[in-house]
Design an enzyme around this catalytic site. Structure first.
Site, PDB file in Angstrom:
ATOM      1  CD  GLN A 270      -2.414   8.488   0.662  1.00 46.75           C
ATOM      2  OE1 GLN A 270      -3.412   8.677   1.323  1.00 46.75           O
ATOM      3  NE2 GLN A 270      -1.922   7.272   0.450  1.00 46.75           N
ATOM      4  N   GLY A 271       0.626  11.946  -1.474  1.00 39.15           N
ATOM      5  CA  GLY A 271       2.079  11.824  -1.579  1.00 39.15           C
ATOM      6  C   GLY A 271       2.675  11.165  -0.349  1.00 39.15           C
ATOM      7  CE1 TYR A 272       0.254  10.818   3.633  1.00 39.65           C
ATOM      8  CE2 TYR A 272      -0.532   8.663   4.290  1.00 39.65           C
ATOM      9  CZ  TYR A 272      -0.546  10.037   4.445  1.00 39.65           C
ATOM     10  OH  TYR A 272      -1.358  10.603   5.383  1.00 39.65           O
ATOM     11  CB  SER A 273       4.469   5.020  -1.398  1.00 36.31           C
ATOM     12  OG  SER A 273       3.516   4.330  -0.625  1.00 36.31           O
TER      13      SER A 273
ATOM     14  CD  GLU B 162       4.207  -9.657   2.772  1.00 30.28           C
ATOM     15  OE1 GLU B 162       4.212 -10.688   2.067  1.00 30.28           O
ATOM     16  OE2 GLU B 162       3.708  -8.576   2.393  1.00 30.28           O
TER      17      GLU B 162
ATOM     18  CD  GLU C 157      -6.363   4.216   2.728  1.00 29.94           C
ATOM     19  OE1 GLU C 157      -6.135   3.973   1.539  1.00 29.94           O
ATOM     20  OE2 GLU C 157      -5.495   4.157   3.618  1.00 29.94           O
TER      21      GLU C 157
ATOM     22  CB  SER D 132       2.737  -5.242   1.771  1.00 29.15           C
ATOM     23  OG  SER D 132       3.485  -5.236   2.983  1.00 29.15           O
TER      24      SER D 132
ATOM     25  CB  SER E  12      -4.007   6.643  -7.050  1.00 29.50           C
ATOM     26  OG  SER E  12      -3.546   5.376  -6.647  1.00 29.50           O
TER      27      SER E  12
END
Length: 401
Positions: free
Chosen positions: A134-137, A383, A256, A381, A172
């Site tokens: 997964q290419g998100y962050s 938050e 997810e 996160s 990951s």
């Protein structure tokens, strides 16, 4: 919610149990219990072969919508999916390497992709042949997914590909993946969640894609940095239309945490059982404070299970995925801390097998403690989860930006 298992579910359970008992042999039996979170480095080749074994048996994609077409997977009701998860955990089967493709990409393609994309990508996932990441962050856009800077520029030639440039992080299984689904900015003048697109990108592009492992506190490297330098993605592999990436990405995140949440909790129960066993063995279970902590961990895990079952089949529970992530991230982190406390000073000592050749070997609970420091960060996160619940579910005023 009535979540009892019926006669058909128990027949399905017997079939699943029989299949697992006859196929978890040889090298697969040796890999049992290996490859969970924090241990993704263990026996990768055997676990990839196990993924293909699951695919040959039709056990991948039980939760896919069969109305979208036959892709080699079995038909299974929601309760039967839970049965499979329970039996898989009970058998101690190897940690999955294909879960990102099965549980994230496949449902997204069923919901937002076109038939050609489903016919191309779902069968190889169902057979356990193609793995995904997964290419998100990104380094400057972790939990702030709308702040991605990776760009995708369309070639001017008719049906020309997209050229992707940028960096993703905390990816990951990128070291093993054949494909990556990437959220990239296709409109350079856009800001925030506008102008983003969801692209399927082949990872085998030497010179255009570089994967760099990130070594963690646990000494392992499940996560990676991925650098795209003009990497190519076919125009046919744009999901949901150009500029609609945010909608597709949010749809994926909503998918997810489904039955996989229950699978995760079964693993948590096994870890808690080991911590309780050690507390009894070391005599620390007799200490009132630690005994209270152990009971709390057990009670909270039961609460998380019933909450997951309550929301699993419902479509009108706003914020359920965010609440689930908030609950299990903190719970698992506290379990890691508790695992160290029940063993006292012995928890800080390395195994006797340490040597100059292997100076950084940890046992399972030491690795649990170190890896779970990230549980309240990755996947959104704490938050961010609280902000989403407050703003989108409770309707509270938005945080000032």
């Amino acid at each position: 919610m009535d979540f009892a298992f019926g006669p058909q579910d128990e027949t399905f359970r017997a079939e699943a149990r029989e299949w697992l008992s006859t196929h978890l042999t040889g090298e697969f039996a040796d890999a049992a219990g290996h490859g969970g979170p924090g241990s993704e480095h263990e026996l990768p080749q055997v676990r990839r072969a196990w993924e293909r074994e699951l695919g040959a048996g039709g056990w991948i994609g039980l939760g896919w919508d069969r109305a979208a077409g036959p892709y080699g997977n079995r038909t299974a009701t929601l309760t039967q999916q839970v049965v499979w998860a329970e039996e898989y955990a009970r058998a101690g089967a190897p940690g999955r390497v294909g879960h990102i493709g099965e549980n994230l990409l496949a449902p997204t393609l069923i919901a937002y992709g076109d038939e050609k994309q489903r016919e191309r990508f779902l069968p190889p996932i169902a057979r356990g042949q193609e793995l995904w990441c997964q290419g998100y962050s990104e380094p400057d856009a972790g939990s702030d997914l709308a702040g991605v800077r990776t760009t995708a520029t369309r070639d001017t030639a008719p049906e020309g590909p997209y050229r992707i440039t940028g960096q993703k992080i905390w990816t990951s299984l990128a070291q093993d993946a054949h494909w990556c689904f990437v959220l990239a900015r296709t409109d350079p003048a856009s800001r925030h969640h506008h102008g983003l697109s969801f692209l399927l990108v082949p990872m085998d592009q030497p010179g255009r894609i570089e994967v760099r492992p990130i070594r963690q506190l646990s000494g392992t490297a499940e996560f990676n940095e991925v650098f795209f330098d003009g990497a190519l993605a076919s125009a046919e592999h744009l999901v949901g239309g150009e500029g609609n990436g945010w909608r597709v990405a949010m749809g994926l995140l909503a998918l997810e945490r489904g039955v996989s949440t229950l699978v995760q909790q079964i693993g948590f129960a096994a870890e808690l059982g080991e911590v309780v066993r050690l507390a009894l063995e070391h005599g620390t279970a007799a200490e009132p404070v630690l005994r209270d902590r152990l009971v709390r961990q057990w009670a909270e895990l039961r609460t998380m299970r019933w909450n997951a079952l309550r929301t699993l089949g419902a479509t009108d529970v706003p914020g359920a995925p965010n609440v689930a992530k908030l609950l299990w991230g903190g719970w698992h982190q506290r379990l890691g801390e508790l695992a160290m406390r029940v063993r006292g000073t012995a928890s800080a000592v390395g195994p006797a097998a340490w040597s100059a050749e292997r100076p950084y070997e940890l046992d399972a609970l030491q690795r649990l403690f170190l890896f779970t420091r990230a549980d309240t960060i990755y996947g959104g996160s704490d938050e961010i989860q609280r902000n989403i619940i407050a703003e989108r579910v409770l309707g509270l005023p938005k945080e000032s930006r």
